[in-house]
Design a protein around this motif. Structure first.
Motif, PDB file in Angstrom:
ATOM      1  N   TYR A   1      67.573  85.438  26.706  1.00  0.00           N
ATOM      2  CA  TYR A   1      68.046  84.962  25.390  1.00  0.00           C
ATOM      3  C   TYR A   1      68.964  85.992  24.740  1.00  0.00           C
ATOM      4  O   TYR A   1      70.026  85.655  24.177  1.00  0.00           O
ATOM      5  CB  TYR A   1      66.839  84.673  24.510  1.00  0.00           C
ATOM      6  N   SER A   2      68.612  87.272  24.810  1.00  0.00           N
ATOM      7  CA  SER A   2      69.461  88.317  24.236  1.00  0.00           C
ATOM      8  C   SER A   2      70.777  88.435  25.000  1.00  0.00           C
ATOM      9  O   SER A   2      71.838  88.675  24.410  1.00  0.00           O
ATOM     10  CB  SER A   2      68.719  89.657  24.237  1.00  0.00           C
ATOM     11  N   THR A   3      70.710  88.236  26.345  1.00  0.00           N
ATOM     12  CA  THR A   3      71.944  88.268  27.139  1.00  0.00           C
ATOM     13  C   THR A   3      72.876  87.123  26.743  1.00  0.00           C
ATOM     14  O   THR A   3      74.089  87.298  26.625  1.00  0.00           O
ATOM     15  CB  THR A   3      71.608  88.185  28.625  1.00  0.00           C
ATOM     16  N   PHE A   4      72.279  85.976  26.506  1.00  0.00           N
ATOM     17  CA  PHE A   4      73.075  84.810  26.094  1.00  0.00           C
ATOM     18  C   PHE A   4      73.740  85.053  24.745  1.00  0.00           C
ATOM     19  O   PHE A   4      74.930  84.754  24.547  1.00  0.00           O
ATOM     20  CB  PHE A   4      72.153  83.589  26.051  1.00  0.00           C
ATOM     21  N   LEU A   5      73.009  85.601  23.779  1.00  0.00           N
ATOM     22  CA  LEU A   5      73.585  85.885  22.467  1.00  0.00           C
ATOM     23  C   LEU A   5      74.677  86.949  22.560  1.00  0.00           C
ATOM     24  O   LEU A   5      75.712  86.876  21.870  1.00  0.00           O
ATOM     25  CB  LEU A   5      72.490  86.339  21.498  1.00  0.00           C
ATOM     26  N   THR A   6      74.467  87.939  23.433  1.00  0.00           N
ATOM     27  CA  THR A   6      75.478  88.993  23.600  1.00  0.00           C
ATOM     28  C   THR A   6      76.777  88.423  24.146  1.00  0.00           C
ATOM     29  O   THR A   6      77.875  88.783  23.712  1.00  0.00           O
ATOM     30  CB  THR A   6      74.942  90.086  24.527  1.00  0.00           C
ATOM     31  N   ARG A   7      76.652  87.524  25.126  1.00  0.00           N
ATOM     32  CA  ARG A   7      77.852  86.923  25.691  1.00  0.00           C
ATOM     33  C   ARG A   7      78.589  86.069  24.653  1.00  0.00           C
ATOM     34  O   ARG A   7      79.823  86.051  24.608  1.00  0.00           O
ATOM     35  CB  ARG A   7      77.475  86.069  26.899  1.00  0.00           C
ATOM     36  N   ILE A   8      77.833  85.386  23.816  1.00  0.00           N
ATOM     37  CA  ILE A   8      78.468  84.584  22.761  1.00  0.00           C
ATOM     38  C   ILE A   8      79.231  85.485  21.791  1.00  0.00           C
ATOM     39  O   ILE A   8      80.375  85.209  21.409  1.00  0.00           O
ATOM     40  CB  ILE A   8      77.413  83.736  22.029  1.00  0.00           C
ATOM     41  N   HIS A   9      78.609  86.601  21.399  1.00  0.00           N
ATOM     42  CA  HIS A   9      79.260  87.533  20.486  1.00  0.00           C
ATOM     43  C   HIS A   9      80.505  88.140  21.112  1.00  0.00           C
ATOM     44  O   HIS A   9      81.541  88.300  20.447  1.00  0.00           O
ATOM     45  CB  HIS A   9      78.280  88.628  20.060  1.00  0.00           C
ATOM     46  N   VAL A  10      80.424  88.472  22.392  1.00  0.00           N
ATOM     47  CA  VAL A  10      81.582  89.049  23.073  1.00  0.00           C
ATOM     48  C   VAL A  10      82.723  88.043  23.139  1.00  0.00           C
ATOM     49  O   VAL A  10      83.896  88.371  22.916  1.00  0.00           O
ATOM     50  CB  VAL A  10      81.182  89.545  24.480  1.00  0.00           C
TER      51      VAL A  10
END
Length: 205
Positions: free
Chosen positions: A23-32
């Protein structure tokens, strides 16, 4: 539309850690991705819109502001003067529209002494003379005032002269009509009363 939720109680500790990691990886990719989009659009060179002046964002001194205000005032004065001169010329050329109509009327009215003919002929003299006597009042609303009077082309003398000249042409039409009716004293027989009679020197018996 279906509603779904995650039952955290059914997950063990390892599964929970894997889920939060994903979930944190998914949010990080969205932010990037969002930051990349912002950087992409900010790097684009968009042309300035119509009427935008880059100098408007710069800081100016008081003297620069006064100069800009004076320049804007001069442009406004020039624009107002141009509009007034154009309107004045429209009024000055107005009598030219009535000249063909007056010519047709004096042709159709004939040369006989009738009430209609006399009225038409009288109006050919009365209306132009009245308009020429009020030429200053006619063009007073187009006169520039203040500093605008010093602008080039603010003088309405040519428009006034054109206005008077066109009315004078109408008067000439009236003179031609009077002459066609035989009312203009331009022959010798019209002045017989002022001619000295001949002296008879000899009489034959």
């Amino acid at each position: 539309m279906s509603n779904w939720s995650v039952d955290y109680a059914s997950l063990n500790a390892t599964s929970r850690l894997d889920f939060f990691f994903l979930y944190s990886t998914f949010l990080t990719r969205i932010h990037v991705s969002y930051l990349k989009l912002i950087f992409f659009f900010s790097s684009l060179k968009v042309s300035n819109p119509v009427g935008f002046e880059a100098s408007a964002l710069q800081k100016h001194s008081k003297s620069d502001k006064l100069n800009r205000q004076a320049g804007n005032a001069d442009r406004d004065d020039q624009h107002q003067v141009a509009l007034k001169v154009k309107r004045a010329w429209d009024v000055a050329m107005g009598p030219a529209k009535s000249i063909p109509m007056n010519a047709i009327m004096i042709y159709m009215s004939g040369t006989s002494l009738q009430i209609f003919t006399v009225v038409v002929t009288a109006m050919l003299f009365f209306n132009p003379i009245k308009a020429m006597m009020t030429v200053q009042q006619t063009f007073s609303r187009f006169e520039s005032t203040g500093a605008a009077r010093s602008q080039p082309g603010a003088d309405l003398l040519q428009a006034k002269l054109a206005f008077i000249g066109l009315h004078f042409v109408t008067i000439l039409l009236g003179v031609y009509k009077v002459n066609a009716m035989g009312l203009l004293p331009n022959t010798a027989s019209d002045w017989l009363a002022f001619i000295k009679p001949k002296e008879i020197l000899e009489f034959a018996a």
